[in-house]
Design an enzyme around this catalytic site. Structure first.
Site, PDB file in Angstrom:
ATOM      1  N   THR A  52       0.820  -1.302   0.013  1.00  0.00           N
ATOM      2  CA  THR A  52      -0.054   0.130   0.063  1.00  0.00           C
ATOM      3  C   THR A  52       0.890   1.405  -0.013  1.00  0.00           C
ATOM      4  O   THR A  52       0.582   2.180  -0.718  1.00  0.00           O
ATOM      5  CB  THR A  52      -1.038   0.003   1.160  1.00  0.00           C
ATOM      6  OG1 THR A  52      -1.725  -1.170   1.267  1.00  0.00           O
ATOM      7  CG2 THR A  52      -1.799   1.230   1.315  1.00  0.00           C
ATOM      8  N   TYR A 140       4.666 -11.898   6.164  1.00  0.00           N
ATOM      9  CA  TYR A 140       3.476 -11.611   5.263  1.00  0.00           C
ATOM     10  C   TYR A 140       3.225 -12.764   4.376  1.00  0.00           C
ATOM     11  O   TYR A 140       3.924 -13.079   3.593  1.00  0.00           O
ATOM     12  CB  TYR A 140       3.860 -10.257   4.329  1.00  0.00           C
ATOM     13  CG  TYR A 140       2.714  -9.642   3.820  1.00  0.00           C
ATOM     14  CD1 TYR A 140       1.431 -10.237   3.989  1.00  0.00           C
ATOM     15  CD2 TYR A 140       2.551  -8.414   3.139  1.00  0.00           C
ATOM     16  CE1 TYR A 140       0.460  -9.412   3.028  1.00  0.00           C
ATOM     17  CE2 TYR A 140       2.074  -7.824   2.421  1.00  0.00           C
ATOM     18  CZ  TYR A 140       0.518  -8.444   2.458  1.00  0.00           C
ATOM     19  OH  TYR A 140      -0.270  -7.940   1.817  1.00  0.00           O
ATOM     20  N   LYS A 168       1.004 -11.424   9.053  1.00  0.00           N
ATOM     21  CA  LYS A 168      -0.129 -10.642   8.450  1.00  0.00           C
ATOM     22  C   LYS A 168      -0.646 -11.812   7.387  1.00  0.00           C
ATOM     23  O   LYS A 168      -0.023 -12.186   6.630  1.00  0.00           O
ATOM     24  CB  LYS A 168       0.451  -9.528   7.624  1.00  0.00           C
ATOM     25  CG  LYS A 168      -0.841  -8.780   7.113  1.00  0.00           C
ATOM     26  CD  LYS A 168      -0.160  -7.404   6.149  1.00  0.00           C
ATOM     27  CE  LYS A 168      -1.243  -6.957   5.304  1.00  0.00           C
ATOM     28  NZ  LYS A 168      -0.798  -5.981   4.566  1.00  0.00           N
ATOM     29  N   VAL A 208      -4.264  -5.740   9.795  1.00  0.00           N
ATOM     30  CA  VAL A 208      -3.161  -4.463   9.000  1.00  0.00           C
ATOM     31  C   VAL A 208      -4.187  -4.273   8.107  1.00  0.00           C
ATOM     32  O   VAL A 208      -4.401  -5.126   7.252  1.00  0.00           O
ATOM     33  CB  VAL A 208      -1.955  -5.380   8.922  1.00  0.00           C
ATOM     34  CG1 VAL A 208      -1.097  -4.288   7.836  1.00  0.00           C
ATOM     35  CG2 VAL A 208      -1.360  -5.536  10.121  1.00  0.00           C
TER      36      VAL A 208
END
Length: 304
Positions: A52, A140, A168, A208
């Site tokens: 992001t 992640y 995540k 998140v």
């Protein structure tokens, strides 16, 4: 239900990286946005330089400057986790060390993408980072982007490292996630807003979220309600935000593009995206603003 502890925070925003109109890093905008997210946005953690945050198109120097600026702006009010993942282990280790030196409280490391390494190599990649730093590491798991899962057995193995502290989770495997949560002390985070409550119900500690750039208070309120023993209210709040989640995350544009479009419409720092991404057009921004206003207006008299 008491909120579960984590070194990365609980209501964590995957923050966009603001740029000026000419595409340069906007450190003043980043500080103002971070201050807003931690205050009005109810975020107790920020992930910088994730997907992001357009990490593929920011330089190593820009990443370090961003950490320093945001750390100064939030002044300990939120945990700062730096995205450092690449598909090059040596570069990832270097970024992790630099992030720690710049003031990050933790690092986020994605599975090496495109090359699709086998599980032993995936584990070695993460362990190299964990061995190189003194801050907590969040793994992640997003196979839809990287092409490679972090398999359950690999996560169970990695959980034995003292600095591998969290995950995540964008794998969409509730059974596998529940198993790892049950058998380890890893702090699990939903990386997909529609799974915030399902994952919290099996022991995740929080989320998140890209959508938290705009709708942090509502996402936090749903988590609060669940933990306060009000599941019906939690579901109501979760359902209220789903149209905005769908428009931001599942309508054909990357979340970075929709988040920056909406932030601009709300008068908050964001600025343009860097190529190869392209701006959301006026029609899409108007749809985002409409969905945002409907979400906030119909949540409660106080906005949540």
């Amino acid at each position: 239900m008491t909120p579960l502890p984590s070194p990365f925070g609980r209501t964590v925003c995957a923050m966009v990286t603001p740029f000026t109109d000419d595409g340069a890093l906007d450190l003043d905008g980043a500080q103002r946005l971070a201050d807003h997210l931690v205050g009005a946005g109810r975020c107790d953690g920020l992930v910088l330089s994730g997907t992001t945050g357009e990490a593929p198109t920011t330089t190593d120097a820009e990443k370090g400057a961003l950490i320093r600026a945001v750390a100064d702006a939030v002044a300990g009010r939120a945990r700062i986790t730096a995205g450092v993942g690449t598909n090059d282990t040596r570069h990832t280790v270097a970024l992790a060390r630099a992030a720690e030196a710049a003031g990050a409280d933790g690092v986020l490391v994605v599975t090496p993408y495109y090359s699709r390494p086998p599980q032993d190599a995936v584990a070695a990649h993460f362990l190299a980072v964990a061995d190189a730093v003194g801050v907590p590491v969040m793994l992640y798991d997003i196979p839809g982007r990287t092409g490679t899962r972090i398999e359950t057995d690999t996560l169970l193995r990695l959980a034995g490292h003292p600095r591998v502290a969290g995950v995540k989770d964008c794998a969409y495997d509730l059974l596998g996630s529940a198993k790892v949560i049950a058998e380890t002390g890893l702090a699990y985070y939903s990386g997909a807003e529609e799974l915030n409550l399902p994952l919290r119900s099996v022991g995740a500690v929080g989320y998140v979220s890209t959508v938290a750039n705009a709708a942090g208070p509502l996402l936090a309120a749903a988590l609060d309600a669940f933990e306060a023993g009000a599941p019906d209210e939690a579901v109501r709040l979760q359902q209220r935000v789903l149209p905005l989640v769908e428009l931001m995350m599942a309508s054909g544009l990357p979340g970075t593009v929709t988040a920056k479009g909406l932030l601009g419409a709300l008068g908050l720092p964001g600025g343009p995206v860097r190529a190869p991404l392209q701006e959301a057009d006026g029609e899409r921004v108007a749809e985002l603003r409409k969905a945002y206003e409907a979400t906030v207006a119909h949540s409660s008299p106080s906005g949540v």
